[in-house]
Structure formats: C-alpha cells, structure tokens
Write an enzyme that holds these catalytic residues in place. Structure first.
Site, short mmCIF file in Angstrom:
data_model
loop_
_atom_site.label_atom_id
_atom_site.label_comp_id
_atom_site.label_asym_id
_atom_site.label_seq_id
_atom_site.Cartn_x
_atom_site.Cartn_y
_atom_site.Cartn_z
N ARG A 126 47.94 66.49 -24.41
CA ARG A 126 48.81 65.48 -23.81
C ARG A 126 49.86 66.13 -22.92
NH1 ARG A 126 51.88 62.49 -28.12
NH2 ARG A 126 51.99 64.54 -29.07
N SER A 134 61.73 76.29 -21.96
CA SER A 134 62.54 75.09 -21.70
C SER A 134 63.89 75.49 -21.15
CB SER A 134 62.74 74.31 -23.00
OG SER A 134 63.72 73.30 -22.84
N TYR A 147 65.38 74.25 -31.39
CA TYR A 147 64.49 74.30 -30.22
C TYR A 147 64.99 75.36 -29.22
CZ TYR A 147 61.49 72.28 -26.52
OH TYR A 147 60.55 72.07 -25.54
N ALA A 160 66.76 78.01 -29.91
CA ALA A 160 66.52 79.33 -30.51
C ALA A 160 65.04 79.72 -30.37
CB ALA A 160 66.91 79.31 -31.99
N LYS A 201 62.78 78.68 -28.17
CA LYS A 201 62.40 78.94 -26.77
C LYS A 201 63.07 80.21 -26.24
CE LYS A 201 59.64 75.41 -26.23
NZ LYS A 201 58.18 75.64 -26.15
#
Length: 243
Positions: A11, A141, A154, A156, A158
C-alpha cells in the site's frame, strides 16, 4: 533474473515504488507484505497490468526468524536470481506523548523500522558484495531528520536508520553498492489520512501534501545506474519543511 525487493509494498508509498520500478526498470518486483493479502494482490495485479513480472513474499520484517525463513525459501526456489535493489520501506507509527508511551509502543516501532532494516539488508549484503553491485534505499521520514513531537519512538527509529545508512554506505561503496535514505514529509497515504491536512498545509512552503508517486520517482532514480556516485545521503522530499 534481476530483482528489486520492496518491503511494505502492498500500500501507500510502497505500492507506488513497486509500480514505478516496474515502469522504469527491468527488475522482477518482489512485493513484501505482512498481513494485508488483499492489498498486496492488488499491487501485484497492477504491476502485471504494466506488462512486468512480480511476486508476493510474505514475512514480518521485524521478526528475524520469519524474515530468514521466507528469504531462505525464496533463494532456494530461485538460485539464479540476484536481488540488486532493496527498498526498506516497511514502517509503523504508534504516536503519543513520550510521558504516556508504553514500552510496547516504543519497541514495536523500533522493531519494524530499525530491526527491519537490519533483518532484510543483512540477509542480502554478502551476496551484493560478491556480485559487486547493489542499490539500498531506506525510506525514513522528516521525523527522523528533525524530530516530531508526539513521535519520539518513530523519530528515534527513523533517525537510527539514517545513522545506519551513512555508516553502511562507507563500508560497501568500493563494491559499487550505494546506500541512501529518502525522507518524506507529509505524503497523501492511508497513514496520513487521519491528519488535519488543511491545518498542516500551513507549515509546508509548497502549500500541499506530496504524492506517493513523487517519492517513488526519487526512489526509482536512486535504484538506477544513474545514481552511482550518490551514497550515504539523506534526501528530503517534504515541500520545504525544515526545523
């Protein structure tokens, strides 16, 4: 048979990358997914509609044993195949303020992004080194670059992948293997569907959310022979958002 493996390919950005690589390269597309078989089948059908070949490969990137078992089985069935491109795209977010964050919400997000990068890339890296060619692209990100409140886990995860990207790039560059990261900002996908787009657009100089296809265009370039002198880079694709 030369292949490109896209994790979390069923997706969103993952699907867009599968389709773009099918359009712009001759790779056999390996579409990894964890649970959503229906969405994965849809991606497969769309790749085949472009006249290209693909197959589904189901495993949870966060689980080392699961990843090893699935990839070993695939290699046994396809002894002549070469995976030349890995796109580590699988990720998950469990947002919330750090002071209320549960250990599970911390661990699971790190497991998918950071351990997922290790489990998949480590499986193939020796083969790439022997073949003296490879393209590894990690989807990170803006949160990993500048940090985002409510996303300590998130951010941390990335940021960890960004550090790994820069280090691994130096280890493998002599063998014609590049390792780069792509850091999207707000992109229109299922993952951002719940966000208040009207409010967030005010923060974005480009005045809009990005499209998954735009991220896929960048990944496709980094997966191609044209990008051979670019490695260890984090390329932001965020419409101009910076801290």
């Amino acid at each position: 048979m030369k292949c490109a493996l896209i994790t979390g390919g069923s997706r969103g950005i993952g699907r867009a990358i599968c389709l773009k690589l099918a359009q712009e390269s001759d790779y056999h597309i390996l579409i990894n997914f964890q649970g959503n078989q229906v969405a994965a089948q849809e991606t497969l059908a769309q790749v085949e509609a472009l006249g290209k070949t693909a197959e589904l490969i189901q495993f949870n990137v966060a689980n080392s044993d699961d990843t090893q078992a699935a990839l070993n089985a695939w290699v046994e069935q396809n002894p002549e195949a070469k995976v030349e491109v890995i796109v580590n795209n699988a990720g998950m977010a469990k947002d919330g303020l750090f002071m209320w964050m549960q250990k599970e919400d911390w661990q699971s997000v790190l497991d998918v992004s950071l351990n997922g990068f290790f489990n998949v890339t480590n499986f193939f890296i020796q083969k790439m080194l022997r073949n003296r060619y490879g393209r590894i692209i990690n989807v990170v990100s803006v949160s990993g670059v500048k940090g985002t409140a409510g996303q300590t886990n998130y951010s941390a995860a990335k940021a960890g992948v960004i550090g790994a990207t820069k280090a691994l790039a130096q280890e493998v560059a002599k063998r014609n293997i590049t390792v780069n990261a792509v850091a999207p900002g707000f992109i229109k996908t299922d993952m951002t569907a719940e966000l208040d787009e009207k409010e967030l657009v005010k923060m974005i100089p480009a005045n809009r959310f990005g499209e998954a296809e735009e991220v896929a265009d960048l990944v496709s370039f980094l997966a191609s022979k044209k990008s051979g002198y670019i490695t260890g880079e984090v390329i932001n694709i965020n419409g101009g958002i910076y801290s």
